[in-house]
Design an enzyme around this catalytic site. Structure first.
Site, mmCIF file in Angstrom:
data_model
loop_
_atom_site.group_PDB
_atom_site.id
_atom_site.type_symbol
_atom_site.label_atom_id
_atom_site.label_comp_id
_atom_site.label_asym_id
_atom_site.label_seq_id
_atom_site.Cartn_x
_atom_site.Cartn_y
_atom_site.Cartn_z
ATOM 1 N N ASN A 128 55.951 50.753 34.982
ATOM 2 C CA ASN A 128 55.663 49.448 34.374
ATOM 3 C C ASN A 128 56.884 48.573 34.632
ATOM 4 O O ASN A 128 57.904 48.687 33.931
ATOM 5 C CB ASN A 128 55.378 49.581 32.878
ATOM 6 C CG ASN A 128 54.957 48.260 32.264
ATOM 7 O OD1 ASN A 128 55.101 47.199 32.877
ATOM 8 N ND2 ASN A 128 54.429 48.309 31.053
ATOM 9 N N PRO A 149 62.041 45.682 32.148
ATOM 10 C CA PRO A 149 62.711 44.864 31.152
ATOM 11 C C PRO A 149 61.884 44.610 29.890
ATOM 12 O O PRO A 149 60.682 44.381 29.964
ATOM 13 C CB PRO A 149 62.984 43.547 31.885
ATOM 14 C CG PRO A 149 62.040 43.542 33.036
ATOM 15 C CD PRO A 149 61.864 44.983 33.424
ATOM 16 N N ASN A 150 62.560 44.683 28.785
ATOM 17 C CA ASN A 150 62.036 44.383 27.445
ATOM 18 C C ASN A 150 61.131 45.472 26.883
ATOM 19 O O ASN A 150 60.720 45.386 25.721
ATOM 20 C CB ASN A 150 61.300 43.020 27.419
ATOM 21 C CG ASN A 150 62.203 41.890 27.858
ATOM 22 O OD1 ASN A 150 63.270 41.728 27.291
ATOM 23 N ND2 ASN A 150 61.819 41.137 28.876
ATOM 24 N N GLU A 159 51.116 51.804 39.110
ATOM 25 C CA GLU A 159 51.567 50.657 38.309
ATOM 26 C C GLU A 159 50.774 50.622 37.006
ATOM 27 O O GLU A 159 49.543 50.763 37.028
ATOM 28 C CB GLU A 159 51.312 49.388 39.137
ATOM 29 C CG GLU A 159 51.635 48.109 38.426
ATOM 30 C CD GLU A 159 51.305 46.875 39.297
ATOM 31 O OE1 GLU A 159 51.172 47.004 40.533
ATOM 32 O OE2 GLU A 159 51.165 45.799 38.703
ATOM 33 N N ARG A 170 45.691 36.944 30.423
ATOM 34 C CA ARG A 170 46.843 36.206 29.894
ATOM 35 C C ARG A 170 47.203 35.042 30.834
ATOM 36 O O ARG A 170 46.365 34.592 31.601
ATOM 37 C CB ARG A 170 48.002 37.191 29.689
ATOM 38 C CG ARG A 170 47.634 38.327 28.713
ATOM 39 C CD ARG A 170 48.774 39.294 28.517
ATOM 40 N NE ARG A 170 49.909 38.650 27.875
ATOM 41 C CZ ARG A 170 51.142 39.179 27.845
ATOM 42 N NH1 ARG A 170 51.358 40.369 28.411
ATOM 43 N NH2 ARG A 170 52.126 38.543 27.260
ATOM 44 N N ALA A 188 57.926 42.141 33.597
ATOM 45 C CA ALA A 188 57.885 40.806 34.213
ATOM 46 C C ALA A 188 58.265 40.817 35.688
ATOM 47 O O ALA A 188 57.822 39.952 36.456
ATOM 48 C CB ALA A 188 58.792 39.853 33.434
ATOM 49 N N ARG A 217 58.259 44.218 19.670
ATOM 50 C CA ARG A 217 58.075 43.076 20.555
ATOM 51 C C ARG A 217 56.602 42.652 20.549
ATOM 52 O O ARG A 217 55.737 43.442 20.951
ATOM 53 C CB ARG A 217 58.466 43.529 21.965
ATOM 54 C CG ARG A 217 58.155 42.548 23.041
ATOM 55 C CD ARG A 217 58.224 43.200 24.412
ATOM 56 N NE ARG A 217 58.023 42.190 25.416
ATOM 57 C CZ ARG A 217 57.680 42.432 26.661
ATOM 58 N NH1 ARG A 217 57.514 43.675 27.066
ATOM 59 N NH2 ARG A 217 57.503 41.456 27.497
ATOM 60 N N TYR A 275 51.362 44.035 22.437
ATOM 61 C CA TYR A 275 51.774 45.342 22.964
ATOM 62 C C TYR A 275 51.587 46.486 21.976
ATOM 63 O O TYR A 275 51.837 47.646 22.328
ATOM 64 C CB TYR A 275 53.239 45.276 23.423
ATOM 65 C CG TYR A 275 53.455 44.260 24.530
ATOM 66 C CD1 TYR A 275 52.907 44.465 25.798
ATOM 67 C CD2 TYR A 275 54.174 43.087 24.317
ATOM 68 C CE1 TYR A 275 53.080 43.539 26.807
ATOM 69 C CE2 TYR A 275 54.357 42.153 25.323
ATOM 70 C CZ TYR A 275 53.808 42.383 26.569
ATOM 71 O OH TYR A 275 53.978 41.464 27.584
ATOM 72 N N HIS A 293 50.251 48.502 33.204
ATOM 73 C CA HIS A 293 50.545 47.425 32.255
ATOM 74 C C HIS A 293 49.810 47.702 30.954
ATOM 75 O O HIS A 293 48.612 48.027 30.975
ATOM 76 C CB HIS A 293 50.136 46.058 32.814
ATOM 77 C CG HIS A 293 50.892 45.738 34.054
ATOM 78 N ND1 HIS A 293 52.211 45.370 34.028
ATOM 79 C CD2 HIS A 293 50.536 45.813 35.352
ATOM 80 C CE1 HIS A 293 52.629 45.215 35.274
ATOM 81 N NE2 HIS A 293 51.639 45.470 36.093
HETATM 82 C C1 DQA Z 1 53.573 44.040 30.892
HETATM 83 C C2 DQA Z 1 52.925 42.715 31.317
HETATM 84 C C3 DQA Z 1 53.958 41.776 31.909
HETATM 85 O O1 DQA Z 1 53.344 40.550 32.292
HETATM 86 C C4 DQA Z 1 55.039 41.472 30.894
HETATM 87 O O2 DQA Z 1 56.041 40.661 31.460
HETATM 88 C C5 DQA Z 1 55.621 42.704 30.287
HETATM 89 C C6 DQA Z 1 54.750 43.817 29.971
HETATM 90 C C7 DQA Z 1 52.573 44.954 30.181
HETATM 91 O O3 DQA Z 1 52.866 46.142 30.076
HETATM 92 O O4 DQA Z 1 51.528 44.500 29.700
HETATM 93 O O5 DQA Z 1 56.802 42.737 29.972
HETATM 94 O O6 DQA Z 1 54.002 44.707 32.060
#
Ligand code: DQA
Length: 145
Positions: free
Chosen positions: A76, A13-14, A100, A109, A79, A21, A26, A102
């Site tokens: 990835n 998501p997102n 995984e 954070r 959240a 964003r 990011y 990120h």
């Molecule tokens: C994320 C880190 C997560 O905590 C966050 O909710 C994201 C992006 C990252 O790629 O740093 O949406 O996965």
């Protein structure tokens, strides 16, 4: 069937909003830029890209990718990493290894980002190297293939 090993790069998501964003967290690379860069870097692989905002769609994508042709999945979960038992169970159900990723250093954070429900069932975790982390994860599978 393609003779080149396949890798699925799955974003949660997102992450469709990458580039605009929270660029201070990011970066300014869009999801499209990221995908183009990976295709250029790994011409020897069949790369597939999916991004879903919905948890169920991510679960379906994981299930569908679990075939003999798939060398690995770069995931990835955004959240959902920190909340989703359903995604953890989906990853645990696969024969295909999952790395995984990120983009940000989640450990630097908020404390709610310090827990990953996926990490114990992942082959490995790459955190905090920006979009370069996707390249490192795909490299892992390219070297295995
Ligand atoms: C994320 C880190 C997560 O905590 C966050 O909710 C994201 C992006 C990252 O790629 O740093 O949406 O996965």
């Amino acid at each position: 069937m393609s003779s080149r090993p396949a890798v699925l790069v799955l974003n949660g998501p997102n992450l469709n909003r990458l580039g605009t964003r929270e660029p201070e967290v990011y970066g300014s690379v869009t999801l499209e830029d990221l995908e183009r860069g990976l295709r250029q870097a790994f011409p020897e692989l069949t790369l597939r890209f999916e991004q879903h905002n919905a948890e169920g769609a991510l679960i379906d994508a994981l299930h569908a990718a679990d075939t003999v042709e798939t060398a690995g999945i770069v995931f990835n979960a955004a959240a959902y990493t920190h909340t989703s038992i359903a995604l953890r169970d989906a990853v645990a159900s696969l024969s295909t290894p999952v790395v995984e990723v990120h983009i940000s250093n989640v450990y630097a954070r908020e404390s709610f980002r310090h827990t990953s429900l996926l990490a114990p069932v992942a082959a490995g975790v790459i955190v905090g190297f920006g979009v370069k982390g996707y390249h490192l994860a795909v490299r892992y599978f390219a070297d295995q293939a």
